[in-house]
Design a protein around this motif. Structure first.
Motif, PDB file in Angstrom:
ATOM      1  N   GLN A 259       4.979  30.150   8.352  1.00 20.82           N
ATOM      2  CA  GLN A 259       3.466  30.196   8.353  1.00 20.82           C
ATOM      3  C   GLN A 259       2.856  30.700   9.752  1.00 20.82           C
ATOM      4  O   GLN A 259       3.606  30.319  10.900  1.00 20.82           O
ATOM      5  N   GLY A 260       1.904  31.517   9.716  1.00 28.12           N
ATOM      6  CA  GLY A 260       1.451  32.077  10.941  1.00 28.12           C
ATOM      7  C   GLY A 260       2.335  33.207  11.383  1.00 28.12           C
ATOM      8  O   GLY A 260       2.742  33.877  10.488  1.00 28.12           O
ATOM      9  N   ASP A 261       2.171  33.248  12.565  1.00 25.08           N
ATOM     10  CA  ASP A 261       2.517  34.526  13.292  1.00 25.08           C
ATOM     11  C   ASP A 261       3.699  33.971  14.324  1.00 25.08           C
ATOM     12  O   ASP A 261       3.586  33.159  15.298  1.00 25.08           O
ATOM     13  N   TYR A 262       4.988  34.385  13.914  1.00 25.32           N
ATOM     14  CA  TYR A 262       6.375  34.148  14.392  1.00 25.32           C
ATOM     15  C   TYR A 262       6.477  34.439  15.869  1.00 25.32           C
ATOM     16  O   TYR A 262       6.626  33.665  16.495  1.00 25.32           O
ATOM     17  N   GLN A 263       6.203  35.779  15.964  1.00 28.43           N
ATOM     18  CA  GLN A 263       6.561  36.271  17.190  1.00 28.43           C
ATOM     19  C   GLN A 263       5.790  37.124  18.122  1.00 28.43           C
ATOM     20  O   GLN A 263       5.764  37.548  19.219  1.00 28.43           O
ATOM     21  N   GLY A 264       4.667  37.310  17.190  1.00 22.98           N
ATOM     22  CA  GLY A 264       3.503  38.103  17.857  1.00 22.98           C
ATOM     23  C   GLY A 264       3.583  39.510  18.103  1.00 22.98           C
ATOM     24  O   GLY A 264       3.003  40.417  18.393  1.00 22.98           O
ATOM     25  N   CYS A 265       4.841  40.060  17.666  1.00 20.63           N
ATOM     26  CA  CYS A 265       5.239  41.656  17.318  1.00 20.63           C
ATOM     27  C   CYS A 265       6.168  41.812  16.362  1.00 20.63           C
ATOM     28  O   CYS A 265       6.419  40.823  15.635  1.00 20.63           O
ATOM     29  N   ALA A 266       6.380  42.985  15.982  1.00 23.26           N
ATOM     30  CA  ALA A 266       7.100  43.651  15.057  1.00 23.26           C
ATOM     31  C   ALA A 266       8.522  43.493  15.473  1.00 23.26           C
ATOM     32  O   ALA A 266       9.387  43.087  14.561  1.00 23.26           O
ATOM     33  N   VAL A 267       9.127  43.939  16.622  1.00 17.04           N
ATOM     34  CA  VAL A 267      10.207  43.969  16.972  1.00 17.04           C
ATOM     35  C   VAL A 267      10.470  43.160  18.185  1.00 17.04           C
ATOM     36  O   VAL A 267       9.888  43.673  19.261  1.00 17.04           O
ATOM     37  N   MET A 268      11.443  42.354  18.241  1.00 14.43           N
ATOM     38  CA  MET A 268      11.866  41.517  19.599  1.00 14.43           C
ATOM     39  C   MET A 268      13.232  41.667  19.565  1.00 14.43           C
ATOM     40  O   MET A 268      14.053  41.302  18.961  1.00 14.43           O
ATOM     41  N   ASN A 269      13.813  42.454  20.633  1.00 14.10           N
ATOM     42  CA  ASN A 269      15.113  42.832  21.062  1.00 14.10           C
ATOM     43  C   ASN A 269      15.545  41.533  21.565  1.00 14.10           C
ATOM     44  O   ASN A 269      15.046  40.903  22.556  1.00 14.10           O
ATOM     45  N   TYR A 270      16.726  40.989  21.410  1.00 14.53           N
ATOM     46  CA  TYR A 270      17.630  40.083  22.406  1.00 14.53           C
ATOM     47  C   TYR A 270      18.772  40.741  22.899  1.00 14.53           C
ATOM     48  O   TYR A 270      19.813  41.050  22.348  1.00 14.53           O
ATOM     49  N   CYS A 271      18.315  40.957  24.211  1.00 18.15           N
ATOM     50  CA  CYS A 271      19.509  41.857  25.070  1.00 18.15           C
ATOM     51  C   CYS A 271      20.644  40.850  25.748  1.00 18.15           C
ATOM     52  O   CYS A 271      21.702  41.580  25.974  1.00 18.15           O
ATOM     53  N   ASP A 272      20.314  39.758  25.594  1.00 17.08           N
ATOM     54  CA  ASP A 272      21.669  38.815  26.374  1.00 17.08           C
ATOM     55  C   ASP A 272      22.973  38.785  25.503  1.00 17.08           C
ATOM     56  O   ASP A 272      22.717  38.653  24.010  1.00 17.08           O
ATOM     57  N   ALA A 273      24.195  39.042  25.771  1.00 16.74           N
ATOM     58  CA  ALA A 273      25.190  39.149  24.820  1.00 16.74           C
ATOM     59  C   ALA A 273      25.431  37.714  24.179  1.00 16.74           C
ATOM     60  O   ALA A 273      26.041  38.011  23.161  1.00 16.74           O
ATOM     61  N   GLU A 274      25.095  36.702  24.725  1.00 17.14           N
ATOM     62  CA  GLU A 274      25.446  35.265  24.148  1.00 17.14           C
ATOM     63  C   GLU A 274      24.510  34.955  22.961  1.00 17.14           C
ATOM     64  O   GLU A 274      24.806  33.992  22.253  1.00 17.14           O
ATOM     65  N   VAL A 275      23.453  35.828  22.838  1.00 18.47           N
ATOM     66  CA  VAL A 275      22.719  35.947  21.625  1.00 18.47           C
ATOM     67  C   VAL A 275      23.379  36.463  20.556  1.00 18.47           C
ATOM     68  O   VAL A 275      23.480  37.683  20.664  1.00 18.47           O
ATOM     69  N   PRO A 276      23.892  35.991  19.494  1.00 20.24           N
ATOM     70  CA  PRO A 276      24.588  36.688  18.626  1.00 20.24           C
ATOM     71  C   PRO A 276      23.910  37.781  17.656  1.00 20.24           C
ATOM     72  O   PRO A 276      24.708  38.758  17.366  1.00 20.24           O
ATOM     73  N   PHE A 277      22.594  37.747  17.608  1.00 19.42           N
ATOM     74  CA  PHE A 277      21.736  38.900  16.852  1.00 19.42           C
ATOM     75  C   PHE A 277      21.282  39.588  17.783  1.00 19.42           C
ATOM     76  O   PHE A 277      20.932  39.478  19.136  1.00 19.42           O
ATOM     77  N   THR A 278      20.903  41.062  17.375  1.00 20.09           N
ATOM     78  CA  THR A 278      20.684  41.973  18.178  1.00 20.09           C
ATOM     79  C   THR A 278      19.171  41.992  18.264  1.00 20.09           C
ATOM     80  O   THR A 278      18.360  42.305  19.420  1.00 20.09           O
ATOM     81  N   ARG A 279      18.429  41.686  17.228  1.00 14.11           N
ATOM     82  CA  ARG A 279      16.761  41.412  17.359  1.00 14.11           C
ATOM     83  C   ARG A 279      16.200  40.707  16.131  1.00 14.11           C
ATOM     84  O   ARG A 279      16.856  40.473  15.075  1.00 14.11           O
ATOM     85  N   ILE A 280      15.050  40.172  16.318  1.00 15.05           N
ATOM     86  CA  ILE A 280      14.147  39.785  15.214  1.00 15.05           C
ATOM     87  C   ILE A 280      13.156  40.550  14.753  1.00 15.05           C
ATOM     88  O   ILE A 280      12.256  40.926  15.906  1.00 15.05           O
ATOM     89  N   THR A 281      13.024  41.061  13.432  1.00 12.72           N
ATOM     90  CA  THR A 281      11.894  41.866  13.095  1.00 12.72           C
ATOM     91  C   THR A 281      10.942  40.985  12.203  1.00 12.72           C
ATOM     92  O   THR A 281      11.339  40.119  11.357  1.00 12.72           O
ATOM     93  N   GLU A 282       9.588  41.132  12.541  1.00  3.56           N
ATOM     94  CA  GLU A 282       8.547  40.353  11.741  1.00  3.56           C
ATOM     95  C   GLU A 282       7.741  41.334  10.980  1.00  3.56           C
ATOM     96  O   GLU A 282       7.068  42.216  11.512  1.00  3.56           O
ATOM     97  N   HIS A 283       8.049  41.325   9.733  1.00  4.19           N
ATOM     98  CA  HIS A 283       7.445  42.637   8.857  1.00  4.19           C
ATOM     99  C   HIS A 283       6.025  42.717   8.600  1.00  4.19           C
ATOM    100  O   HIS A 283       5.683  43.942   8.448  1.00  4.19           O
ATOM    101  N   LYS A 284       5.214  41.611   8.619  1.00  2.00           N
ATOM    102  CA  LYS A 284       3.969  41.944   8.332  1.00  2.00           C
ATOM    103  C   LYS A 284       3.305  42.738   9.478  1.00  2.00           C
ATOM    104  O   LYS A 284       2.265  43.157   9.327  1.00  2.00           O
ATOM    105  N   HIS A 285       3.925  42.647  10.626  1.00  2.00           N
ATOM    106  CA  HIS A 285       3.482  43.423  11.620  1.00  2.00           C
ATOM    107  C   HIS A 285       3.597  44.940  11.560  1.00  2.00           C
ATOM    108  O   HIS A 285       2.969  45.759  12.421  1.00  2.00           O
ATOM    109  N   PHE A 286       4.387  45.340  10.525  1.00  3.03           N
ATOM    110  CA  PHE A 286       4.606  46.764  10.407  1.00  3.03           C
ATOM    111  C   PHE A 286       3.554  47.344   9.319  1.00  3.03           C
ATOM    112  O   PHE A 286       3.471  48.581   9.147  1.00  3.03           O
ATOM    113  N   ALA A 287       2.718  46.473   8.804  1.00  6.14           N
ATOM    114  CA  ALA A 287       1.259  46.871   8.237  1.00  6.14           C
ATOM    115  C   ALA A 287       0.291  46.120   8.399  1.00  6.14           C
ATOM    116  O   ALA A 287      -0.223  45.140   8.238  1.00  6.14           O
TER     117      ALA A 287
END
Length: 383
Positions: A259-287
């Motif tokens: 609920q609400g706004d999770y990360q405040g932007c559409a795309v958040m990249n995670y650059c550190d190698a120890e984080v297993p995923f490359t990014r989180i996308t929050e789709h409502k920010h694309f519209a």
């Protein structure tokens, strides 16, 4: 009664070629193995939140090709959208692409543009005169600190290998700016389709001369009734992968809602190698013109593409290019089939280039027919 044009795949390439040929009077049948049109740019409403979700990851339309911009807007109104990416590195959040704010934040400076340019040049490894690898390109142009923070770990996760094993050309597409411009793309036309990409593709396909069959994998006997086949599936799949499989990276998505706004932007990249995923996308920010209380997010994980996975990014390293050359040579001996699009030509293509090439291919076909000339296997060469 047979169809004179058979198109394999109802993504952007197949839809645009089909529409152009149908408008020229051809009867077109499009077969699609999936249960939806629009390929990997397929969008659909989340029933739980109402958010328009980019099912196979975000697709952001950007182009300097005014003809293509006019084409897509004729089928769906595009509303303004700027891709402003954020990145987490070392427990801090920065702006991407690297710009003056990123540089000042990262190094704790208050540099003006000329000062920042000189500062980064001092960081750079100027002994590298002709960068050949991704790592050399990064060290030459941004230096070790920015390379380690923003590129090394992310690239290892995205491509599954060390950056020194990747060509320099991959990094050459990523800008470094010595101003505060944080727009990820520099194209004149940028936006998102108001009703989603699938509705846009449905409009392109909406012609009495086009028949679309979903949940219908291609079978070789389908070509028996066709005067010509346009193949937008994987090039190696046309031949049953009998020389081997071309290499791709694929993506796994871990979907979650809040609920609400999770990360405040559409795309958040995670650059550190120890984080297993490359990014989180929050789709409502694309519209951003829509308002939703709930939110839909995807964590993206990149890995090698297996036989049953959806291919996303062609690897195109030396081994793949050697195999690609063999398939291209073989394809060029065929008559009656043309290979198109990202998969059919084994190239990474943005959406605008895909549409432009599809328009070019359809028009080439019409000229060839008018002049009684053979249609080539490739209008746009993979090599």
């Amino acid at each position: 009664m047979g169809k004179d044009i058979l198109i394999v795949g109802a993504g952007l390439s197949g839809a645009v070629i089909g529409r152009e040929l149908a408008e020229a009077g051809h009867s077109v049948r499009i077969v699609e193995a999936r249960d939806h049109i629009a390929g990997n740019c397929h969008t659909e409403r989340c029933p739980e939140t109402g958010v328009m979700v980019h099912v196979y990851g975000p697709h952001i339309f950007h182009t300097d090709d005014t003809g293509v911009w006019d084409y897509v807007n004729a089928h769906m109104r595009f509303l303004p959208y700027k891709n402003r990416v954020k990145a987490q590195s070392g427990g801090r959040v920065f702006s991407l692409p690297i710009n003056l704010l990123t540089i000042n934040q990262f190094f704790g400076q208050t540099l003006r543009p000329a000062e920042a340019r000189a500062f980064i040049e001092a960081q750079a490894d100027t002994t590298i005169e002709d960068p050949q690898t991704f790592e050399e390109q990064a060290l030459r142009f941004v230096g070790p600190a920015l390379y380690e923070a923003f590129f090394k770990g992310y690239t290892q996760k995205q491509w599954g290998c060390h950056p020194r094993e990747l060509p320099a050309a991959i990094l050459k597409r990523l800008p470094v700016r010595f101003n505060y411009d944080d727009d990820y793309f520099a194209h004149r036309h940028q936006g998102m389709p108001e009703g989603g990409y699938t509705e846009m593709v449905a409009s392109i396909l909406d012609h009495p001369g086009i028949e679309v069959a979903l949940n219908t994998p291609y079978a070789p006997d389908m070509a028996d009734d066709a005067d010509h086949v346009f193949w937008s599936g994987p090039l190696d799949a046309y031949f049953g992968h009998d020389l081997g499989r071309l290499g791709y990276r694929t993506l796994d998505f871990e979907r979650f809602t809040e609920q609400g706004d999770y990360q405040g932007c559409a795309v958040m990249n995670y650059c550190d190698a120890e984080v297993p995923f490359t990014r989180i996308t929050e789709h409502k920010h694309f519209a951003p013109w829509e308002t939703h209380e709930g939110s839909v997010m995807y964590r993206e994980f990149s890995r090698a593409c297996g036989p049953d996975d959806i291919p996303y990014y062609p690897i195109r390293q030396v081994e793949e290019k050697t195999l690609l050359r063999d398939y291209v040579t073989r394809a060029e001996t065929l008559a009656g089939v043309t290979f198109v699009g990202r998969l059919g030509t084994y190239r990474y293509l943005d959406m605008d280039v895909t549409i432009r090439e599809a328009l070019d291919t359809a028009r080439h076909f019409l000229r060839s027919r008018a002049g009684n000339k053979a249609m080539p296997a490739f209008v746009h060469a993979p090599l």
